[in-house]
Design a protein around this motif. Structure first.
Motif, short mmCIF file in Angstrom:
data_model
loop_
_atom_site.label_atom_id
_atom_site.label_comp_id
_atom_site.label_asym_id
_atom_site.label_seq_id
_atom_site.Cartn_x
_atom_site.Cartn_y
_atom_site.Cartn_z
N VAL A 125 34.08 17.50 -0.52
CA VAL A 125 33.02 18.04 -1.38
C VAL A 125 32.01 16.94 -1.69
O VAL A 125 30.79 17.15 -1.64
CB VAL A 125 33.62 18.64 -2.67
N GLN A 126 32.51 15.74 -2.00
CA GLN A 126 31.61 14.61 -2.24
C GLN A 126 30.81 14.28 -1.00
O GLN A 126 29.60 14.00 -1.07
CB GLN A 126 32.42 13.39 -2.69
N ALA A 127 31.47 14.32 0.16
CA ALA A 127 30.78 14.01 1.42
C ALA A 127 29.68 15.02 1.74
O ALA A 127 28.72 14.69 2.45
CB ALA A 127 31.79 13.95 2.57
N LEU A 128 29.80 16.23 1.21
CA LEU A 128 28.76 17.23 1.40
C LEU A 128 27.51 16.94 0.58
O LEU A 128 26.48 17.57 0.78
CB LEU A 128 29.30 18.62 1.03
N GLY A 129 27.62 16.00 -0.36
CA GLY A 129 26.48 15.68 -1.21
C GLY A 129 26.34 16.57 -2.42
O GLY A 129 25.25 16.67 -3.00
N VAL A 130 27.44 17.21 -2.81
CA VAL A 130 27.39 18.06 -4.00
C VAL A 130 27.13 17.19 -5.22
O VAL A 130 27.73 16.12 -5.37
CB VAL A 130 28.73 18.82 -4.17
N PRO A 131 26.23 17.59 -6.11
CA PRO A 131 25.96 16.81 -7.32
C PRO A 131 27.24 16.55 -8.11
O PRO A 131 28.14 17.40 -8.16
CB PRO A 131 24.99 17.70 -8.11
N ALA A 132 27.33 15.39 -8.72
CA ALA A 132 28.55 14.98 -9.42
C ALA A 132 29.00 16.01 -10.44
O ALA A 132 30.20 16.27 -10.59
CB ALA A 132 28.32 13.62 -10.08
N ALA A 213 29.66 28.14 1.86
CA ALA A 213 28.23 28.47 1.88
C ALA A 213 27.62 28.25 0.50
O ALA A 213 26.52 27.71 0.38
CB ALA A 213 28.02 29.92 2.34
N GLY A 214 28.33 28.65 -0.54
CA GLY A 214 27.84 28.44 -1.89
C GLY A 214 27.80 26.96 -2.26
O GLY A 214 26.84 26.49 -2.89
N ILE A 215 28.83 26.22 -1.85
CA ILE A 215 28.89 24.79 -2.17
C ILE A 215 27.77 24.03 -1.46
O ILE A 215 27.09 23.19 -2.05
CB ILE A 215 30.27 24.22 -1.79
N THR A 216 27.57 24.33 -0.18
CA THR A 216 26.55 23.61 0.58
C THR A 216 25.16 24.01 0.13
O THR A 216 24.22 23.20 0.21
CB THR A 216 26.69 23.86 2.09
N ALA A 217 25.00 25.23 -0.36
CA ALA A 217 23.71 25.62 -0.93
C ALA A 217 23.42 24.78 -2.18
O ALA A 217 22.29 24.34 -2.40
CB ALA A 217 23.70 27.10 -1.28
N CYS A 218 24.47 24.52 -2.96
CA CYS A 218 24.32 23.67 -4.15
C CYS A 218 23.93 22.24 -3.74
O CYS A 218 23.16 21.58 -4.42
CB CYS A 218 25.63 23.65 -4.93
N ALA A 219 24.48 21.81 -2.58
CA ALA A 219 24.20 20.45 -2.13
C ALA A 219 22.94 20.37 -1.30
O ALA A 219 22.51 19.28 -0.91
CB ALA A 219 25.38 19.93 -1.30
N GLY A 220 22.37 21.54 -0.94
CA GLY A 220 21.16 21.54 -0.11
C GLY A 220 21.45 21.35 1.35
O GLY A 220 20.57 20.97 2.13
N GLY A 221 22.74 21.61 1.78
CA GLY A 221 23.11 21.42 3.17
C GLY A 221 23.43 22.72 3.83
O GLY A 221 23.12 23.81 3.35
N HIS A 222 24.14 22.61 4.97
CA HIS A 222 24.51 23.79 5.75
C HIS A 222 25.92 23.63 6.24
O HIS A 222 26.43 22.52 6.43
CB HIS A 222 23.57 23.93 6.96
N THR A 223 26.61 24.80 6.44
CA THR A 223 27.96 24.77 7.00
C THR A 223 27.89 24.69 8.51
O THR A 223 28.89 24.54 9.17
CB THR A 223 28.74 26.05 6.60
#
Length: 223
Positions: A125-132, A213-223
């Protein structure tokens, strides 16, 4: 009279845990007693207590051993979503093969195996760039889904008689859904065919992908 040789000299914690796993697979948690384990190992209960203090410690060790064998380490070069999927599928397969593992993971939240699963998911999750501020919630959502659905599938399997045909069971339930009152159950009627045809493992993975998909949207990335 022929007597079997005692094996105390060959006894080890690993051998005890392997025997406990076999008993749990065959008899469930209720069938795991130190008396039954001693008979399985051809030794005395006292020799087992030298290596394992009590049944709770043995259940934790057996759960840990199963997950260590079935949940793969992150492959070199794997993307965070792929690493998460690998962990999730490893847990699903472990619980499907050893249904008692799901019970242990959900009933004993402080055990090492559960902490390691949470750590591995959290690192990705951290590696995905999700905000702390969203990392704990994101990793928790993944862990709760992975454990909850895996344990539910195992519970569903245990609820059926040995040798029961899954297709027949799903077909009967799908037919029941299709026959429900259209005004009260419009959704269940509309998905009755999907219930009949679905694959548990693929549906589980699809759920992981929805959460990702929801987590990566939060991080601004893609699955």
């Amino acid at each position: 009279m022929v007597t079997r040789p005692r094996r105390d000299d060959a006894l080890s914690r690993e051998r005890i845990v392997d025997a406990a796993t076999a008993l749990l697979d065959a008899e469930g948690e209720g069938g795991l007693t130190f008396r039954a384990l001693a008979a399985h190992l051809n030794t005395g209960p006292g020799a087992i207590y030298w290596h394992v203090a009590n049944k709770g410690e043995l259940l934790i060790a057996a759960t840990d051993a199963v997950l260590n064998r079935t949940v793969p380490a992150a492959a070199a070069g794997a993307t965070p979503p792929d690493a998460i999927r690998a962990v999730a599928l490893g847990v699903f397969d472990a619980i499907e093969a050893h249904p008692w593992v799901g019970t242990q993971l959900t009933h004993m939240p402080s055990q090492p195996a559960l902490r390691r699963l949470f750590e591995r998911l959290g690192q990705q999750v951290q590696a995905l760039g999700v905000p702390a501020a969203a990392q704990f919630t994101s990793a928790s959502a993944l862990l709760n889904y992975v454990l909850g659905v895996g344990a539910q599938n195992a519970a569903n399997a245990r609820a059926h008689q040995p040798g029961a045909d899954r297709g027949e069971i799903l077909g009967a339930e799908a037919a029941a859904w299709a026959g429900l009152d259209a005004g009260e159950y419009p959704f269940l009627r509309s998905v009755a065919g999907q219930l009949r045809e679905h694959d548990d493992r693929q549906q589980y993975l699809d759920g992981v992908n929805l959460i990702l998909a929801g987590i990566t949207a939060c991080a601004g990335g893609h699955t």
